[in-house]
Design a protein around this motif. Structure first.
Motif: not given
Length: 232
Positions: A177-188
């Motif tokens: 789930g690392y990619a999803r978590s990093l994308m969430a950080n960037v998107v947010n």
């Protein structure tokens, strides 16, 4: 659908970025522009006319390569060699709801991390990334026992639209789930700044596209993508 100035800007994203938000970085002029080679290989022409292609060629030394992508990608002269050609999907996230960030400690990445970032990009090939790409925005990563195993960040910037880029995970760390978590950080972070996230992904990368759709991105357009080297 009514075509607006924003639609036109997103249809030629590199040109739009290099003539506005990143104009201070651009090499070239009114017909063709590119990033400095140590920042990125991506380039663009205003349109596909021969004069613009000639202007692009003047920006690319023999042996160097550039990536071109958008609604209109020009044909290149015989002294160019196409190294890679594909279709590219542009996706956008108009949904303003934040994403959950729940997998692994996330840390900001900077110039000191570039060697590791380049090694991860070389292994996973998420798209063009060079030694100074990190200066284009905020990049974040996840480490496993000190080793960088996943990252994501920001690249182009068009009006209030900000591009999510360089999303990649080491093969040894996939499925966590690392990619999803990093994308969430960037998107947010983009959402908090009042920006609309968008991204580009090769149309054949069904796995990544499925992840992006689950995160609220929708298809906006499909473009040509060409990576070519000036051979003479």
């Amino acid at each position: 659908m009514t075509i607006t100035s924003l639609d036109h800007a997103l249809d030629n994203p590199v040109w739009s970025c290099l003539t506005t938000r990143h104009a201070h970085l651009a090499q070239g002029g009114d017909l063709a522009r590119r990033y400095p080679a140590d920042i990125s290989s991506i380039a663009a022409v205003r349109d596909v006319s021969p004069a613009n292609v000639a202007a692009l060629e003047s920006l690319v030394p023999v042996g160097d390569a550039v990536a071109l992508g958008g609604a209109q990608v020009p044909s290149l002269p015989a002294n160019w060699e196409t190294l890679h050609e594909a279709r590219m999907l542009q996706m956008i996230r108009s949904d303003r709801s934040p994403l959950p960030e729940d997998a692994g400690p996330i840390a900001a990445l900077a110039a000191a991390d570039v060697d590791e970032m380049l090694a991860l990009v070389e292994l996973t090939r998420p798209g063009p990334f060079r030694s100074r790409t990190v200066t284009l925005g905020t990049y974040v990563g996840i480490r496993d026992e000190g080793r960088l195993v996943a990252m994501a960040g920001e690249r182009m910037w068009i009006g209030d639209h900000r591009e999510v880029s360089a999303v990649c995970t080491h093969p040894d760390a996939q499925g966590r789930g690392y990619a999803r978590s990093l994308m969430a950080n960037v998107v947010n972070r983009m959402l908090r700044a009042g920006q609309t996230p968008f991204l580009h992904v090769e149309s054949g990368n069904a796995t990544a596209i499925a992840v992006y759709r689950r995160l609220g991105f929708i298809d906006r357009a499909e473009f040509a993508l060409r990576y070519a080297q000036r051979a003479g």
